[in-house]
Design a protein around this motif. Structure first.
Motif, PDB file in Angstrom:
ATOM      1  N   TYR A   1       0.696   5.321   0.334  1.00 21.14           N
ATOM      2  CA  TYR A   1      -0.256   6.311   0.842  1.00 21.14           C
ATOM      3  C   TYR A   1       0.495   7.491   1.445  1.00 21.14           C
ATOM      4  O   TYR A   1       1.719   7.478   1.550  1.00 21.14           O
TER       5      TYR A   1
ATOM      6  N   VAL B   1       0.856  -1.188   0.000  1.00 25.71           N
ATOM      7  CA  VAL B   1       0.000   0.000   0.000  1.00 25.71           C
ATOM      8  C   VAL B   1       0.889   1.234   0.000  1.00 25.71           C
ATOM      9  O   VAL B   1       1.766   1.368   0.848  1.00 25.71           O
TER      10      VAL B   1
ATOM     11  N   PHE C   1     -11.557   2.921   8.027  1.00 29.36           N
ATOM     12  CA  PHE C   1     -11.666   3.379   6.638  1.00 29.36           C
ATOM     13  C   PHE C   1     -13.052   3.921   6.292  1.00 29.36           C
ATOM     14  O   PHE C   1     -13.188   5.024   5.778  1.00 29.36           O
TER      15      PHE C   1
ATOM     16  N   PHE D   1     -10.120  -7.268  -2.134  1.00 33.28           N
ATOM     17  CA  PHE D   1      -9.545  -6.328  -1.176  1.00 33.28           C
ATOM     18  C   PHE D   1     -10.626  -5.975  -0.155  1.00 33.28           C
ATOM     19  O   PHE D   1     -11.754  -5.656  -0.534  1.00 33.28           O
ATOM     20  N   THR D   2     -10.273  -6.028   1.117  1.00 31.02           N
ATOM     21  CA  THR D   2     -11.185  -5.612   2.184  1.00 31.02           C
ATOM     22  C   THR D   2     -10.556  -4.411   2.882  1.00 31.02           C
ATOM     23  O   THR D   2      -9.443  -4.499   3.383  1.00 31.02           O
ATOM     24  N   LEU D   3     -11.269  -3.285   2.885  1.00 32.26           N
ATOM     25  CA  LEU D   3     -10.788  -2.052   3.506  1.00 32.26           C
ATOM     26  C   LEU D   3     -11.538  -1.875   4.815  1.00 32.26           C
ATOM     27  O   LEU D   3     -12.724  -1.538   4.826  1.00 32.26           O
TER      28      LEU D   3
ATOM     29  N   THR E   1      -2.603  -9.114   5.379  1.00 24.12           N
ATOM     30  CA  THR E   1      -3.069  -7.861   5.977  1.00 24.12           C
ATOM     31  C   THR E   1      -1.954  -6.821   6.045  1.00 24.12           C
ATOM     32  O   THR E   1      -0.807  -7.153   6.314  1.00 24.12           O
TER      33      THR E   1
ATOM     34  N   GLN F   1      -6.345   2.168   9.383  1.00 21.40           N
ATOM     35  CA  GLN F   1      -7.064   1.288   8.470  1.00 21.40           C
ATOM     36  C   GLN F   1      -6.374  -0.068   8.419  1.00 21.40           C
ATOM     37  O   GLN F   1      -5.182  -0.174   8.676  1.00 21.40           O
ATOM     38  N   LYS F   2      -7.155  -1.065   8.043  1.00 20.53           N
ATOM     39  CA  LYS F   2      -6.631  -2.413   7.862  1.00 20.53           C
ATOM     40  C   LYS F   2      -7.041  -2.851   6.466  1.00 20.53           C
ATOM     41  O   LYS F   2      -8.229  -2.888   6.142  1.00 20.53           O
ATOM     42  N   ILE F   3      -6.068  -3.164   5.632  1.00 19.54           N
ATOM     43  CA  ILE F   3      -6.347  -3.584   4.257  1.00 19.54           C
ATOM     44  C   ILE F   3      -5.971  -5.060   4.140  1.00 19.54           C
ATOM     45  O   ILE F   3      -4.842  -5.447   4.476  1.00 19.54           O
TER      46      ILE F   3
ATOM     47  N   VAL G   1      -3.157   0.423  -3.848  1.00 20.13           N
ATOM     48  CA  VAL G   1      -3.124  -0.901  -3.228  1.00 20.13           C
ATOM     49  C   VAL G   1      -2.730  -1.886  -4.320  1.00 20.13           C
ATOM     50  O   VAL G   1      -3.417  -2.003  -5.331  1.00 20.13           O
TER      51      VAL G   1
ATOM     52  N   GLU H   1     -16.932  -2.909   6.880  1.00 21.72           N
ATOM     53  CA  GLU H   1     -15.754  -2.913   6.005  1.00 21.72           C
ATOM     54  C   GLU H   1     -16.213  -2.847   4.551  1.00 21.72           C
ATOM     55  O   GLU H   1     -17.277  -3.352   4.199  1.00 21.72           O
TER      56      GLU H   1
END
Length: 166
Positions: free
Chosen positions: A64, A62, A96, A90-92, A157, A148-150, A78, A118
């Motif tokens: 940013y 990622v 987020f 992809f889970t944001l 993760t 945030q957790k991606i 990402v 999410e």
């Protein structure tokens, strides 16, 4: 002819003149520091703000900005590494959904939905053997720290921490 003497209503105090001189000097130095820090990216995009986070297995990266400003656009990239999977999810998560509004999303996902607070983006990858990148244009909704957790395909993760200035 007599000289006329003037009486000024304010008398100069050497102490307060010295205080004023010190305030001007240190104020100018502080202002210069703030301008240089801003140009370097301490308050928004720039060298001090640019950050890259990767998962431990290097399957998810990622890019940013660590620092952003309220109501200013923030870019996020990402990238999922090459894989044999033909689908990428992809889970944001984390803060987020609460802290950011998505302005742009490229490429558009096949499916996009919210699940347990999410945002989930599902893609069919045309070339599974090449890296796949999603570009997000975000606008912060509030001031302060955001975490945030991606997650890639439910397993890999990356944690992202940002600070949004007013």
């Amino acid at each position: 002819m007599a000289r006329k003497q003037y009486h000024f209503p304010v008398t100069d105090s050497p102490f307060w003149l010295h205080v004023e001189m010190q305030v001007q000097k240190w104020g100018a130095i502080t202002l210069l520091f703030i301008v240089v820090a801003g140009l370097c990216g301490l308050f928004s995009q720039g060298w001090l703000s640019a950050q890259t986070a990767s998962s431990s297995d290097r399957k998810l990266t990622v890019q940013y900005d660590r620092y952003g400003r309220l109501q200013s656009d923030i870019d996020m990239q990402v990238t999922a590494s090459a894989t044999l999977n033909s689908r990428t999810v992809f889970t944001l998560g984390g803060d987020f959904m609460h802290d950011f509004e998505i302005r742009t999303l490229q490429p558009q996902p096949e499916k996009m939905y919210s699940q347990n607070g999410e945002l989930v983006l599902e893609y069919a990858r045309p070339h599974a053997d090449q890296p796949f990148t999603v570009w997000l244009g975000l606008t912060p909704r509030g001031v302060g720290r955001s975490e945030q957790k991606i997650v890639l395909n439910g397993a890999t993760t990356v944690a992202v921490k940002q600070f949004i200035w007013p």
